[in-house]
Each structure stands twice: as C-alpha cells, then as structure tokens.
Scaffold this active site. Structure first.
Site, mmCIF file in Angstrom:
data_model
loop_
_atom_site.group_PDB
_atom_site.id
_atom_site.type_symbol
_atom_site.label_atom_id
_atom_site.label_comp_id
_atom_site.label_asym_id
_atom_site.label_seq_id
_atom_site.Cartn_x
_atom_site.Cartn_y
_atom_site.Cartn_z
ATOM 1 N N ARG A 43 0.816 -1.207 0.000
ATOM 2 C CA ARG A 43 0.000 0.000 0.000
ATOM 3 C C ARG A 43 0.847 1.253 0.000
ATOM 4 O O ARG A 43 0.353 2.335 -0.283
ATOM 5 C CB ARG A 43 -0.929 0.006 1.211
ATOM 6 N N GLU A 55 -0.893 -8.426 -5.954
ATOM 7 C CA GLU A 55 -2.202 -8.901 -6.424
ATOM 8 C C GLU A 55 -2.149 -10.379 -6.805
ATOM 9 O O GLU A 55 -3.101 -11.107 -6.577
ATOM 10 C CB GLU A 55 -2.720 -8.047 -7.588
ATOM 11 N N TYR A 138 -10.859 -10.005 -12.144
ATOM 12 C CA TYR A 138 -10.657 -9.332 -10.854
ATOM 13 C C TYR A 138 -9.279 -8.680 -10.779
ATOM 14 O O TYR A 138 -9.145 -7.497 -10.422
ATOM 15 C CB TYR A 138 -10.832 -10.334 -9.699
ATOM 16 N N ASP A 156 -14.340 -9.126 -5.779
ATOM 17 C CA ASP A 156 -14.100 -10.531 -5.425
ATOM 18 C C ASP A 156 -15.171 -10.950 -4.417
ATOM 19 O O ASP A 156 -16.102 -10.177 -4.141
ATOM 20 C CB ASP A 156 -12.672 -10.735 -4.882
ATOM 21 N N CYS A 217 -26.160 1.245 5.393
ATOM 22 C CA CYS A 217 -26.141 -0.181 5.020
ATOM 23 C C CYS A 217 -27.546 -0.762 5.094
ATOM 24 O O CYS A 217 -28.170 -0.771 6.163
ATOM 25 C CB CYS A 217 -25.199 -0.942 5.948
HETATM 26 N N1 ADE Z 1 -7.015 -8.647 -1.827
HETATM 27 C C1 ADE Z 1 -6.750 -8.512 -3.137
HETATM 28 N N2 ADE Z 1 -6.088 -7.395 -3.380
HETATM 29 C C2 ADE Z 1 -5.899 -6.799 -2.193
HETATM 30 C C3 ADE Z 1 -5.243 -5.614 -1.768
HETATM 31 N N3 ADE Z 1 -4.655 -4.828 -2.658
HETATM 32 N N4 ADE Z 1 -5.254 -5.316 -0.455
HETATM 33 C C4 ADE Z 1 -5.864 -6.131 0.419
HETATM 34 N N5 ADE Z 1 -6.474 -7.255 0.089
HETATM 35 C C5 ADE Z 1 -6.491 -7.590 -1.201
#
Ligand code: ADE
Length: 376
Positions: A43, A55, A138, A156, A217
């Site tokens: 991240r 990914e 995905y 997903d 929600c």
């Molecule tokens: N699952 C798939 N891609 C993801 C991501 N970038 N961060 C967290 N969970 C994930």
C-alpha cells in the site's frame, strides 16, 4: 450514477430533497480507510510491478500470510525485467511455500509478455491487463484501480459480500458497479472495500457497530442479523486421498522427481510416489508406482511415517517409505535428479515434501550417534 436501486429514494424523514447516500458512502469509506486501513507493504508503493506481485499473491493467499512471501519474492526479483530474465526453477524457488505455483509461472510469463509487447511497461487499461497471463477479470480491475487509478471496481467474494449487505435488498448488477465509485479515489475506494470485507464486514459475525458505513447499510438498517446476507450453502467436505511416497538414497544423494509443468504444484520437486489404489497396501502402492514411473525395482526397507497435508480442495495422507534399490531396474530418462542434501535448498519443493525431509535425511546423513558408533 446515483441510481443504485437500494440506495435510491432513501429519504431522511422531513427533508424535501432526495440526497443520495452514495456520496456519504464513498466519503465515509475512503476516510475510514485512510485513517484505519492497515499499513500493508504494497500500500505504500506506487510501483505497478510491486502492486502486481501483491495482487498475484493475494489471489489465493490471505493478507496476513502474504507479507513474508511478498518481501522475499521482491528481494529476489526487484523489477519486471529481472523476473522476465529468470528461469522457471528460480521463480518457483522464490515463490516456495506460498502455494498455487501456477501464479509464479504466470507471473514470469506475464513479465516476458510485457517486455515483448509493451517494452517492459505494464499497460493501464482493464482490457489490456486482462489479456496477460494469469490475469483474470478481478486482477485486471484491481491493477487498473490500484496501480493506475482507473475508475473501475474490482469485485471478489469479499467485496461482493460487502456490497450485497450495503445495497440490500437490491443486488449489484454489473453495469452499475462502476457508478458506485463516482469521483472517489479508485485506489482508496477499492482497497477500502477490501479492507472493510476483511476486517469489519466479515462472513460471519460482522462487526457492525464499528462499521464506517453502517448508517447507509441496507442489511444493517433492516435485518436483525445483517451477517445472514448473502445466504451461504452448506460447507463443502474436503475429500481425503492416500498416497505412498518412496525415499531412495544412492551415494549420499536422494532421488527426486520434477512434477509436470501444467498441473498442481507444477515444476516442483518431490519424492516419487502416487495414489494408493483401492485394495492396495501403501507398501504395494509405492513399489508399483516406482516400477511404473521410474523404472526402478525397489524393496521397502521400512515405513518412515505418515505426513498429513491439507490442500484447498482435498486432504492427503502421505505414507513415506525408505526404499532399497534392487537389481534389474534402470532409472528411465525423465525429470529425475539425484540430489545431495546440501543442494535441496536450491530446489523448489512442495510444503508436504519439505515436511518429509526430517524423515528422509537420516538416510543420507546418519544421526551423529550412528556415525560415531564403532569408530573407537
Ligand atoms: N485482496 C486482493 N487485493 C488486495 C489488496 N490490494 N489489499 C488487500 N487485500 C487484497
């Protein structure tokens, strides 16, 4: 589009206008993610290659388990050209332990394709990404949104569940999916939805009181137990299989066999063996498998133990035997190697095979008490 049916027309009492809850949904989700999202290594990067590796790992490996594999793989292959140049065996080795090895092979094929077709730069569009090896709908969308900030939604099972609850009693239909995003930052919105599904809006017992979007929600507002959406079928039972595996030693080396490239654990090295057929004992099975596959004639010296191993779709009990070579057989040409214990670290082995090593290694390096016995 402010017309996702479940969110349309929820008018707060006493107000004239019909403010869509979508902007609030996006705002709350993105703000929560920026404040409370986990600090995951993929991240904090903008490098599309690093996001690609993450990914691929996250296709079948949970976030909390993926970290060490992510770091190890990138330490070995820090950029796309280094991966494109790599041999399959070393890519599998760098992936060892993460499982689902087709991902590693696809990743290398992808790197080669990107070098050949795009001069080494990953394309940005979903339609281009989807054409690359190992990239499904995905992953193409996740990459486009996270690495290139394209306004697309990656759905997903996790995100599907979150949206099924938030949009309840409506369901998301594909053309509307992108509209959920509006002008939100595609990266934060997508990762926010993933994070929500993993930490708050979990399959069972969702933590609704801590949810940043509970006010809009549908399931939370209208159902006594929002976790009952979506309905689940009965849990599948994992079939059990039994296999017999043989360890043969010669001149301080162990015989290993490379699995065919395409299938389960493709390209990894293991002790030869195979399934125990109905009516066969494990010892009979290992002798038969050796004769059929390797051409060697063996006798069972002793059982070494049973290794139990879970794969995603089945459970296997592996009966491990020490074997002796008999005359009359000859090792066929094929994917076999006599491997010194010191060289085992360089080959990619399935986890179950690694777990057999403590049983197998005494055959080539006897424990110290046996080596010294009789020496004085
Ligand atoms: N699952 C798939 N891609 C993801 C991501 N970038 N961060 C967290 N969970 C994930």
């Amino acid at each position: 589009m402010e017309g996702v049916p479940a969110l349309r027309g929820r008018r707060p009492p006493g107000r004239g206008r019909d403010p869509s809850p979508l902007p609030a949904f996006r705002r709350s989700l993105v703000r929560w993610f920026r404040r409370s999202g986990r600090d995951l290594p993929w991240r904090s990067t903008r490098d599309p290659y690093r996001i690609l590796v993450a990914e691929f790992l996250l296709q079948q490996t949970r976030v909390d388990q993926a970290r060490p594999f992510y770091h190890r793989f990138l330490a070995r292959f820090p950029d796309l050209p280094s991966l494109a140049r790599a041999r399959e065996g070393s890519v599998l080795k760098a992936w060892e332990g993460a499982g689902y090895y087709a991902r590693a092979r696809h990743l290398r094929d992808l790197a080669r394709t990107v070098v050949r077709v795009y001069g080494g730069t990953l394309p940005h569009r979903v339609e281009q990404l989807r054409e690359l090896p190992g990239v499904g709908e995905y992953t193409a969308r996740a990459l486009a949104a996270i690495a290139f900030r394209r306004p697309v939604l990656a759905v997903d099972a996790n995100v599907e569940r979150v949206l099924a609850r938030v949009l309840y009693p409506s369901a998301l239909d594909e053309p509307e999916a992108e509209d959920l995003l509006g002008r939100a930052d595609p990266r934060a919105f997508n990762e926010g939805l993933m994070e929500l599904g993993q930490r708050i809006c979990t399959p069972r017992n969702p933590r609704c009181p801590r949810c940043p979007v509970r006010k809009i929600c549908g399931a939370y507002r209208t159902l006594p137990s929002p976790g009952s959406i979506p309905r689940r079928g009965p849990k599948a039972v994992r079939p059990r299989v039994s296999a017999a595996v043989g360890v043969v030693a010669r001149d301080g080396r162990l015989l290993l066999q490379r699995r065919p490239s395409g299938g389960l654990l493709g390209g990894l090295w293991e002790f030869p063996g195979g399934k125990i057929e109905p009516g066969e004992t494990p010892a009979q099975a290992v002798r038969r498998e050796f004769a059929e596959e390797t051409g060697l004639v063996v006798r069972v010296l002793r059982p070494l133990g049973v290794v139990e191993h879970d794969y995603s779709h089945f459970h296997v009990s592996l009966h491990v035997f020490a074997l002796g070579l008999r005359s009359g057989g000859r090792l066929r040409k094929g994917p076999y190697r006599w491997v010194k214990p010191a060289a085992l670290g360089r080959l990619a082995l399935p986890a179950a095979t690694r777990r057999m090593l403590p049983l197998a290694l005494p055959m080539v390096s006897p424990p110290p008490d046996r080596r010294t016995r009789g020496a004085g």
